[in-house]
Design an enzyme around this catalytic site. Structure first.
Site, mmCIF file in Angstrom:
data_model
loop_
_atom_site.group_PDB
_atom_site.id
_atom_site.type_symbol
_atom_site.label_atom_id
_atom_site.label_comp_id
_atom_site.label_asym_id
_atom_site.label_seq_id
_atom_site.Cartn_x
_atom_site.Cartn_y
_atom_site.Cartn_z
ATOM 1 N N HIS A 118 -4.386 -8.142 -0.555
ATOM 2 C CA HIS A 118 -3.147 -8.410 0.209
ATOM 3 C C HIS A 118 -3.235 -9.770 0.907
ATOM 4 O O HIS A 118 -2.225 -10.461 1.056
ATOM 5 C CB HIS A 118 -2.942 -7.351 1.296
ATOM 6 C CG HIS A 118 -2.466 -6.036 0.791
ATOM 7 N ND1 HIS A 118 -1.164 -5.801 0.413
ATOM 8 C CD2 HIS A 118 -3.107 -4.852 0.627
ATOM 9 C CE1 HIS A 118 -1.025 -4.543 0.034
ATOM 10 N NE2 HIS A 118 -2.198 -3.941 0.145
ATOM 11 N N GLU A 182 -6.230 5.201 -3.063
ATOM 12 C CA GLU A 182 -4.873 5.037 -2.509
ATOM 13 C C GLU A 182 -3.848 4.969 -3.640
ATOM 14 O O GLU A 182 -3.812 3.978 -4.377
ATOM 15 C CB GLU A 182 -4.798 3.731 -1.683
ATOM 16 C CG GLU A 182 -5.728 3.739 -0.485
ATOM 17 C CD GLU A 182 -5.697 2.434 0.320
ATOM 18 O OE1 GLU A 182 -5.035 1.467 -0.107
ATOM 19 O OE2 GLU A 182 -6.359 2.396 1.360
HETATM 20 C C1 LIG Z 1 -4.483 -0.334 4.529
HETATM 21 C C2 LIG Z 1 -3.978 0.028 3.159
HETATM 22 N N1 LIG Z 1 -2.559 0.028 3.146
HETATM 23 C C3 LIG Z 1 -4.530 -0.947 2.124
HETATM 24 O O1 LIG Z 1 -3.834 -1.808 1.666
HETATM 25 N N2 LIG Z 1 -5.824 -0.781 1.785
HETATM 26 C C4 LIG Z 1 -6.483 -1.647 0.848
HETATM 27 C C5 LIG Z 1 -7.826 -1.114 0.415
HETATM 28 C C6 LIG Z 1 -6.662 -3.048 1.417
HETATM 29 O O2 LIG Z 1 -6.781 -3.228 2.650
HETATM 30 O O3 LIG Z 1 -6.759 -3.966 0.590
HETATM 31 ZN ZN LIG Z 2 -2.676 -2.005 -0.207
#
Ligand SMILES: C[C@@H](N)C(=O)N[C@H](C)C(=O)O
Ligand SMILES: [Zn+2]
Length: 205
Positions: A118, A182
């Site tokens: 992200h 996830e």
């Molecule tokens: C925090 C969650 N929405 C998320 O995006 N987790 C992944 C593993 C990340 O932080 O890249």
């Molecule tokens: Zn994510």
């Protein structure tokens, strides 16, 4: 310095400079399509931190990631669904706040290690909804950090397993990888050369 050498050095400098600029360029998904729905939870207190983390609810992505997502959304639309966006680009400082709350790399990318995809503008958190805005059940809420969110957990109704299969197969076709823990998270596969960024979301004052 002789002229050909000067020209070569100038061109080299310009091409390196443009590489650096393009490395940082993110596009706003809303400028490319009106076909997505949005629920940017981190722009509200309704998230696992319980605080508003973004000043505005925008989805910024690397241009090629946005393009792949548009194609995925088109694929889902032809099947009667559309993508609902929970999160896109996330500044590194926000990642640090998340890590302070949940320091578990299976659920939050470690900002002091590799960070999160992200942070490169190359991952999205999404779900599906029907084209008339109806909820599509995926087996847990977004950011529920437990086994109900795991994609290798098959202990769900046929309907939920079918919804998940549709989401995963569609996203994988357009160049996105899933992660085991996830169901909502997708990382663009070709992200290795992208820089980790900490620029805040561009919000009007
Ligand atoms: C925090 C969650 N929405 C998320 O995006 N987790 C992944 C593993 C990340 O932080 O890249
Ligand atoms: Zn994510």
């Amino acid at each position: 310095m002789n002229l050909p050498l000067l020209r070569f050095v100038t061109l080299l400098f310009l091409s390196l400079a443009s590489e650096v600029t393009s490395q940082d360029t993110l596009v706003n998904l809303k400028d490319l399509s009106t076909e997505f729905n949005y629920e940017i939870r981190y722009a509200t207190p309704n998230n696992f931190i319980g605080e508003t983390l973004y000043d505005c609810a925008e989805c910024l992505l690397r241009p090629e990631v946005a393009e792949a997502l548009l194609q995925a959304n088109q694929y889902f639309c032809e099947k009667g669904y559309r993508i609902k966006i929970y999160d896109c680009y996330r500044p590194l400082d926000v990642q640090k706040k998340m890590w302070a709350k949940v320091p578990r790399a299976t659920y939050v990318g470690n900002p002091y290690g590799n960070g999160s995809v992200h942070n490169k503008g190359a991952a999205i958190d999404i779900t599906l909804e029907t084209l008339d805005g109806c909820y599509v059940e995926m087996g847990s809420d977004y950011d529920y950090f437990g086994k109900e969110a795991h994609i290798d957990n098959y202990n769900f109704s046929k309907e939920i397993l079918t919804n998940r299969k549709l989401l995963f197969e569609g996203m994988r076709q357009f160049g996105f990888n899933t992660i085991r823990t996830e169901w909502w998270h997708f990382s663009y596969q070709k992200n290795w050369s992208y820089k980790t960024l900490n620029t805040p979301l561009p919000c009007e004052q």
